[in-house]
Design an enzyme around this catalytic site. Structure first.
Site, PDB file in Angstrom:
ATOM      1  N   CYS A   4       0.710  -1.194  -0.166  1.00  0.00           N
ATOM      2  CA  CYS A   4      -0.148   0.134   0.012  1.00  0.00           C
ATOM      3  C   CYS A   4       0.945   1.274  -0.066  1.00  0.00           C
ATOM      4  CB  CYS A   4      -0.765  -0.101   1.155  1.00  0.00           C
ATOM      5  SG  CYS A   4      -1.606   1.598   1.562  1.00  0.00           S
ATOM      6  N   CYS A   7       0.915   3.135   3.128  1.00  0.00           N
ATOM      7  CA  CYS A   7       1.593   2.569   4.206  1.00  0.00           C
ATOM      8  C   CYS A   7       3.176   2.642   4.068  1.00  0.00           C
ATOM      9  CB  CYS A   7       1.083   1.134   4.384  1.00  0.00           C
ATOM     10  SG  CYS A   7      -0.517   0.738   5.309  1.00  0.00           S
ATOM     11  N   ASN A  86     -13.063  10.124   0.106  1.00  0.00           N
ATOM     12  CA  ASN A  86     -13.544   9.277  -0.927  1.00  0.00           C
ATOM     13  C   ASN A  86     -13.739   7.984  -0.442  1.00  0.00           C
ATOM     14  OD1 ASN A  86     -13.902  11.279  -2.719  1.00  0.00           O
ATOM     15  ND2 ASN A  86     -11.754  11.256  -3.577  1.00  0.00           N
ATOM     16  N   THR A  94      -8.818   6.123  -5.107  1.00  0.00           N
ATOM     17  CA  THR A  94      -7.802   5.461  -5.999  1.00  0.00           C
ATOM     18  C   THR A  94      -6.679   4.755  -5.116  1.00  0.00           C
ATOM     19  OG1 THR A  94      -6.800   7.543  -6.192  1.00  0.00           O
ATOM     20  CG2 THR A  94      -8.089   6.931  -7.960  1.00  0.00           C
ATOM     21  N   HIS A  99      -7.911   8.140   3.766  1.00  0.00           N
ATOM     22  CA  HIS A  99      -7.378   9.443   3.954  1.00  0.00           C
ATOM     23  C   HIS A  99      -8.213  10.604   3.782  1.00  0.00           C
ATOM     24  CE1 HIS A  99      -7.294   8.059  -0.244  1.00  0.00           C
ATOM     25  NE2 HIS A  99      -7.334   9.532  -0.540  1.00  0.00           N
TER      26      HIS A  99
HETATM   27  P1  5GP Z   1      -8.254   9.283  -3.411  1.00  0.00           P
HETATM   28  O1  5GP Z   1      -8.622   9.422  -4.842  1.00  0.00           O
HETATM   29  O2  5GP Z   1      -8.067   7.627  -3.208  1.00  0.00           O
HETATM   30  O3  5GP Z   1      -9.545   9.773  -2.699  1.00  0.00           O
HETATM   31  O4  5GP Z   1      -7.137   9.958  -3.501  1.00  0.00           O
HETATM   32  C1  5GP Z   1      -5.844   9.708  -3.497  1.00  0.00           C
HETATM   33  C2  5GP Z   1      -5.062  10.770  -3.862  1.00  0.00           C
HETATM   34  O5  5GP Z   1      -3.724  10.487  -3.501  1.00  0.00           O
HETATM   35  C3  5GP Z   1      -5.255  11.592  -5.127  1.00  0.00           C
HETATM   36  O6  5GP Z   1      -5.480  12.874  -4.915  1.00  0.00           O
HETATM   37  C4  5GP Z   1      -3.696  11.565  -5.758  1.00  0.00           C
HETATM   38  O7  5GP Z   1      -3.565  12.914  -6.398  1.00  0.00           O
HETATM   39  C5  5GP Z   1      -2.830  11.352  -4.567  1.00  0.00           C
HETATM   40  N1  5GP Z   1      -1.466  10.320  -4.822  1.00  0.00           N
HETATM   41  C6  5GP Z   1      -1.491   9.507  -5.477  1.00  0.00           C
HETATM   42  N2  5GP Z   1      -0.180   9.250  -5.404  1.00  0.00           N
HETATM   43  C7  5GP Z   1       0.435  10.028  -4.810  1.00  0.00           C
HETATM   44  C8  5GP Z   1       2.061  10.150  -4.299  1.00  0.00           C
HETATM   45  O8  5GP Z   1       2.790   9.646  -4.773  1.00  0.00           O
HETATM   46  N3  5GP Z   1       2.396  10.996  -3.784  1.00  0.00           N
HETATM   47  C9  5GP Z   1       1.377  11.979  -3.187  1.00  0.00           C
HETATM   48  N4  5GP Z   1       1.903  13.228  -2.507  1.00  0.00           N
HETATM   49  N5  5GP Z   1      -0.062  11.960  -3.411  1.00  0.00           N
HETATM   50  C10 5GP Z   1      -0.240  11.000  -4.214  1.00  0.00           C
HETATM   51 ZN    ZN Z   2      -1.979   1.460   3.879  1.00  0.00          ZN
END
Ligand code: 5GP
Ligand code: ZN
Length: 113
Positions: A4, A7, A86, A94, A99
């Site tokens: 993950c 993690c 989300n 994603t 979070h």
């Molecule tokens: P979700 O779509 O799951 O609610 O949010 C995941 C968030 O993680 C997205 O807004 C995406 O831009 C962010 N994210 C994905 N990979 C990385 C990364 O490697 N570093 C950082 N700082 N954010 C990331």
């Molecule tokens: Zn995790």
């Protein structure tokens, strides 16, 4: 071992710039910001959904929300802010480690879907 991304950020296996850290969470900047400031508050414990969480984990999320509200200067919250969690495919989750998105530093509209 947990495969993950978040993690690995928490453990330090993948280095990330942490703007804040305590016993419950880390806060980092989102790599793809959707507002002037876009932070992610990541609880240290892994779970995907609020529905999967234990009562203790939900209490920890509550502590994280309270702490976020106290980080007004660091996160530029003084004029207001938006928190987003989300959950699942329809919301576009994603990264499957719960979070909280923290958006701040500008006026925001409302963009359903
Ligand atoms: P979700 O779509 O799951 O609610 O949010 C995941 C968030 O993680 C997205 O807004 C995406 O831009 C962010 N994210 C994905 N990979 C990385 C990364 O490697 N570093 C950082 N700082 N954010 C990331
Ligand atoms: Zn995790």
């Amino acid at each position: 071992m947990c495969d993950c991304l978040f993690c690995k950020f928490v453990s330090g296996e993948i280095p990330v710039n942490k703007v804040y850290e305590d016993e419950n969470m880390i806060v980092i900047r989102d790599i793809n910001p959707q507002a002037k400031n876009h932070f992610l508050a990541i609880p240290k414990e892994h779970f995907k959904l609020l529905a999967d969480a234990t009562v203790k984990q939900i209490e920890t999320v509550g502590k994280c929300l309270k702490k976020i509200s106290e980080l007004s200067d660091l996160l530029e919250l003084k004029n207001g802010y938006r928190l987003v969690i989300n959950q699942g495919d329809d919301a576009g989750q994603t990264v499957f480690h719960l979070h909280v998105h923290i958006l701040s530093g500008q006026k925001m509209g409302w963009q359903p879907a």
